[in-house]
Design a protein around this motif. Structure first.
Motif, mmCIF file in Angstrom:
data_model
loop_
_atom_site.group_PDB
_atom_site.id
_atom_site.type_symbol
_atom_site.label_atom_id
_atom_site.label_comp_id
_atom_site.label_asym_id
_atom_site.label_seq_id
_atom_site.Cartn_x
_atom_site.Cartn_y
_atom_site.Cartn_z
ATOM 1 N N LEU A 17 0.761 -1.122 -0.241
ATOM 2 C CA LEU A 17 0.017 -0.149 0.080
ATOM 3 C C LEU A 17 0.844 1.248 -0.023
ATOM 4 O O LEU A 17 0.425 2.290 -0.656
ATOM 5 N N ALA A 20 1.590 3.518 -3.225
ATOM 6 C CA ALA A 20 0.543 4.151 -4.021
ATOM 7 C C ALA A 20 0.548 5.413 -4.502
ATOM 8 O O ALA A 20 0.228 5.730 -5.659
ATOM 9 N N LYS A 44 -5.663 9.371 -5.991
ATOM 10 C CA LYS A 44 -4.730 8.313 -5.299
ATOM 11 C C LYS A 44 -5.344 7.250 -4.790
ATOM 12 O O LYS A 44 -5.134 6.017 -4.721
ATOM 13 N N GLU A 45 -6.844 7.457 -4.415
ATOM 14 C CA GLU A 45 -7.752 6.417 -4.036
ATOM 15 C C GLU A 45 -7.627 5.359 -4.977
ATOM 16 O O GLU A 45 -7.808 4.242 -4.517
ATOM 17 N N GLU A 46 -7.743 5.382 -6.237
ATOM 18 C CA GLU A 46 -7.844 4.588 -7.327
ATOM 19 C C GLU A 46 -6.681 3.685 -7.295
ATOM 20 O O GLU A 46 -6.756 2.381 -7.369
ATOM 21 N N SER A 47 -5.489 4.426 -7.047
ATOM 22 C CA SER A 47 -4.267 3.479 -6.944
ATOM 23 C C SER A 47 -4.383 2.459 -5.849
ATOM 24 O O SER A 47 -3.790 1.426 -5.716
ATOM 25 N N ILE A 48 -4.682 3.143 -4.400
ATOM 26 C CA ILE A 48 -4.906 2.162 -3.394
ATOM 27 C C ILE A 48 -5.989 1.038 -3.682
ATOM 28 O O ILE A 48 -5.785 -0.023 -3.313
ATOM 29 N N GLY A 49 -6.965 1.196 -4.341
ATOM 30 C CA GLY A 49 -7.736 0.200 -4.811
ATOM 31 C C GLY A 49 -7.395 -0.765 -5.696
ATOM 32 O O GLY A 49 -7.426 -1.866 -5.448
ATOM 33 N N TYR A 50 -6.482 -0.257 -6.560
ATOM 34 C CA TYR A 50 -5.675 -1.373 -7.410
ATOM 35 C C TYR A 50 -4.709 -2.056 -6.709
ATOM 36 O O TYR A 50 -4.802 -3.315 -6.882
ATOM 37 N N LYS A 52 -4.961 -2.931 -3.496
ATOM 38 C CA LYS A 52 -5.735 -3.836 -2.646
ATOM 39 C C LYS A 52 -6.278 -4.984 -3.553
ATOM 40 O O LYS A 52 -6.275 -6.034 -2.987
ATOM 41 N N ASN A 53 -6.384 -4.877 -4.709
ATOM 42 C CA ASN A 53 -6.823 -5.808 -5.552
ATOM 43 C C ASN A 53 -5.541 -6.754 -5.747
ATOM 44 O O ASN A 53 -5.896 -8.175 -5.733
ATOM 45 N N ASN A 56 -5.049 -8.866 -2.683
ATOM 46 C CA ASN A 56 -5.831 -9.903 -2.593
ATOM 47 C C ASN A 56 -5.567 -11.201 -3.413
ATOM 48 O O ASN A 56 -5.793 -12.276 -3.195
#
Length: 172
Positions: A17, A20, A44-50, A52-53, A56
């Motif tokens: 994370l 990011a 940056k939130e989109e990068s964090i979501g990516y 996290k994916n 996973n």
């Protein structure tokens, strides 16, 4: 993920994370997204979501994209690695794909090939995959050269995501 790979110039380590900011710098660049559907990230939130994916994927499949870090200056170059694809793409599912994405400042320096070569070897010597696949935008000559230099063979053209013209490569 608890392992790293190394090449002559790169440390390949699991993404975190904390990557990011670097991921956002890379993925917000419109030039990086020319062959990816022209949808650069806007937050940056989109990068964090990516990220996290990807984390996973590490948990679910034991593999995923890894950060490429220069050994001499500890700079984030981009990512490269294997991904286990479970959804259907080009009439295939449940397969290993090799891929890479780099910050624009690192293009043309051989980093993508260097990292991909390490992952190619890992796929066959450690994971014992039968076939390794990859795809690229039909007009992305640089990416196509890397795949061919790795030894992957062109198989066919197809449309990804209902609008992106791609080429499909396989190790056999």
């Amino acid at each position: 993920m608890n392992f790293n790979l190394e090449t002559q110039r790169l440390l390949l380590r699991p993404l975190q994370l904390s990557d990011a900011d670097d991921m956002f710098i890379m993925d917000s660049n419109p030039n990086v997204h020319i062959y990816l559907g022209n949808n650069p990230l806007t937050s940056k939130e989109e990068s964090i979501g990516y990220l996290k994916n990807i984390l996973n994927q590490y948990e679910e499949n034991g593999i995923g994209r890894f950060a490429m870090i220069t050994k001499n200056s500890n700079k984030f170059v981009g990512w490269c690695g294997l991904k286990f694809i479970t959804e259907e793409e080009n009439n295939h599912s449940h397969f290993y794909e090799i891929g890479y994405r780099l910050k624009e400042e690192f293009w043309g320096k051989g980093y993508a090939y260097e990292a991909a070569k390490a992952w190619y070897s890992y796929a066959f010597t450690i994971l014992k995959v039968d076939t390794l696949y990859a795809s690229a935008h039909i007009d992305n000559k640089g990416s196509r050269r890397i795949l061919e230099k790795l030894g992957l063979q062109f198989k066919n053209e197809y449309t990804w995501n209902n609008h992106i013209p791609c080429v499909w490569y396989a190790s056999k």
